[in-house]
Design a protein around this motif. Structure first.
Motif, short mmCIF file in Angstrom:
data_model
loop_
_atom_site.label_atom_id
_atom_site.label_comp_id
_atom_site.label_asym_id
_atom_site.label_seq_id
_atom_site.Cartn_x
_atom_site.Cartn_y
_atom_site.Cartn_z
N ARG A 7 0.82 -1.22 0.00
CA ARG A 7 0.00 0.00 0.00
C ARG A 7 0.85 1.26 0.00
NH1 ARG A 7 -3.25 -3.14 3.83
NH2 ARG A 7 -2.14 -2.10 5.56
N GLY A 8 2.17 1.08 -0.04
CA GLY A 8 3.06 2.24 -0.04
C GLY A 8 3.16 2.90 1.31
N GLU A 9 2.80 2.18 2.38
CA GLU A 9 2.85 2.74 3.72
C GLU A 9 4.21 2.49 4.37
OE1 GLU A 9 -0.33 0.88 5.78
OE2 GLU A 9 -1.90 1.83 4.58
N THR A 10 4.54 3.32 5.32
CA THR A 10 5.81 3.17 6.03
C THR A 10 5.57 3.03 7.52
OG1 THR A 10 6.10 5.56 6.27
CG2 THR A 10 7.06 4.53 4.31
N GLN A 11 6.55 2.47 8.21
CA GLN A 11 6.53 2.38 9.67
C GLN A 11 7.52 3.40 10.22
OE1 GLN A 11 6.55 -1.79 11.35
NE2 GLN A 11 7.27 -2.23 9.28
N THR A 12 7.07 4.21 11.13
CA THR A 12 7.95 5.20 11.75
C THR A 12 8.65 4.59 12.96
OG1 THR A 12 6.54 7.03 11.04
CG2 THR A 12 8.08 7.47 12.84
N LEU A 13 9.95 4.81 13.05
CA LEU A 13 10.73 4.41 14.21
C LEU A 13 11.24 5.67 14.87
CD1 LEU A 13 12.09 2.26 15.98
CD2 LEU A 13 14.00 2.26 14.36
N ARG A 14 10.68 5.99 16.03
CA ARG A 14 11.04 7.22 16.73
C ARG A 14 12.23 6.95 17.64
NH1 ARG A 14 5.54 8.08 19.70
NH2 ARG A 14 6.05 5.87 20.05
N ILE A 15 13.37 7.51 17.25
CA ILE A 15 14.63 7.26 17.95
C ILE A 15 15.09 8.52 18.66
CG2 ILE A 15 17.04 6.60 17.69
CD1 ILE A 15 16.28 5.15 15.13
N GLY A 16 15.41 8.39 19.93
CA GLY A 16 16.06 9.46 20.67
C GLY A 16 17.50 9.07 20.93
N TYR A 17 18.38 10.06 21.00
CA TYR A 17 19.78 9.75 21.30
C TYR A 17 20.40 10.89 22.09
CZ TYR A 17 21.34 12.89 17.52
OH TYR A 17 21.57 13.99 16.72
N THR A 18 21.28 10.55 23.00
CA THR A 18 21.95 11.56 23.80
C THR A 18 23.15 12.13 23.02
OG1 THR A 18 23.48 10.03 24.87
CG2 THR A 18 21.30 10.33 25.90
N PRO A 19 23.66 13.30 23.43
CA PRO A 19 24.81 13.87 22.73
C PRO A 19 26.06 13.00 22.75
CG PRO A 19 23.71 15.56 24.02
CD PRO A 19 23.08 14.24 24.41
N ALA A 20 26.11 11.99 23.64
CA ALA A 20 27.28 11.09 23.67
C ALA A 20 27.34 10.20 22.45
CB ALA A 20 27.24 10.24 24.94
N VAL A 21 26.23 10.08 21.73
CA VAL A 21 26.18 9.30 20.49
C VAL A 21 26.24 10.27 19.32
CG1 VAL A 21 24.87 7.62 19.14
CG2 VAL A 21 24.75 7.58 21.64
N THR A 22 27.19 10.09 18.40
CA THR A 22 27.37 11.05 17.32
C THR A 22 26.41 10.78 16.16
OG1 THR A 22 29.01 9.78 16.06
CG2 THR A 22 29.83 11.13 17.90
N GLY A 23 26.21 11.82 15.36
CA GLY A 23 25.36 11.68 14.18
C GLY A 23 25.90 10.65 13.21
N ASP A 24 27.22 10.60 13.04
CA ASP A 24 27.82 9.62 12.13
C ASP A 24 27.55 8.19 12.61
OD1 ASP A 24 28.78 11.59 10.49
OD2 ASP A 24 30.82 11.55 11.27
N GLU A 25 27.63 7.99 13.92
CA GLU A 25 27.37 6.66 14.47
C GLU A 25 25.91 6.27 14.25
OE1 GLU A 25 30.77 6.90 17.99
OE2 GLU A 25 28.69 7.48 18.40
#
Length: 209
Positions: A7-25
């Motif tokens: 149906r062209g639908e997607t599942q959203t995965l809501r992820i939170g991360y602290t500043p100790a985890v980098t964007g690249d990671e």
């Protein structure tokens, strides 16, 4: 999932991360998930530890990524893997000409940390690494909260533990030294264990460092 895709639908995965985890990671972690399951759409939110806990308990996030946080009552914690720690200095720091360093050599230096010792699991973990190397470290809480960890040392004469790879960083304003012998920092996932979230299950299945 097949019906959702059809149906062209997607599942959203809501992820939170602290500043100790980098964007690249975070990008590296998500790559195998989104490649194998294009129907999953990550929704990313950076949160300080207390905010991350509150959002998870309220059901506003599906999963939280952090380092060393003790899970609040009602949350469970899973170790996804470990990242090697290195030492960051400003580009004009005397150590910037080095390519590697050992922890005992840094006994007289000041380490920048992000949380208050005794109130931050990650800060306590970093301090314990120094104690295991034979010294009680001088530490100072960085004023650059919420920014990538590598930026903490810019314009200072202090050091910081980072998971950024060795070499020039932050546009040449910082330099990362290989720390020998290797020590590591855990990457943890926090979540509500008694809730159903197919996209979170998929994430936890695919992500192992």
């Amino acid at each position: 999932r097949a019906r959702h895709i059809g149906r062209g639908e997607t599942q959203t995965l809501r992820i939170g991360y602290t500043p100790a985890v980098t964007g690249d990671e975070l990008v590296t972690l998500l790559a195998p998930v989104t490649e194998a399951h294009p129907d999953i759409t990550p929704e990313i939110h950076q949160r300080y530890p207390s905010e991350l806990t509150a959002a998870l308990l309220a059901g506003d996030l599906d999963i939280g990524l952090c380092r060393g946080m003790t899970p609040a009552h009602g949350l469970t914690r899973t170790t996804l893997g470990h990242h090697r720690l290195h030492i960051a200095v400003a580009c004009d720091h005397p150590l910037a000409a080095r390519t590697s360093v050992t922890l005992p050599e840094l006994a007289d230096e000041t380490f920048l940390v992000w949380g208050t010792p005794g109130r931050s699991g990650y800060t306590d973990l970093l301090i314990d690494h120094c104690r295991n190397a034979g010294f009680e470290p001088n530490s100072e809480r960085t004023a650059r909260q919420g920014t990538p960890p590598i930026t903490a040392v810019i314009g200072t004469r202090h050091l910081a533990f980072v998971t950024t790879p060795p070499g020039p960083a932050a546009g040449g304003k910082a330099h990362v030294l290989t720390l020998e012998p290797p020590i590591h920092a855990p990457l943890h996932a926090l979540y509500l264990p008694h809730t159903t979230c197919p996209s979170r299950t998929t994430f936890l299945t695919h992500v192992r460092l």
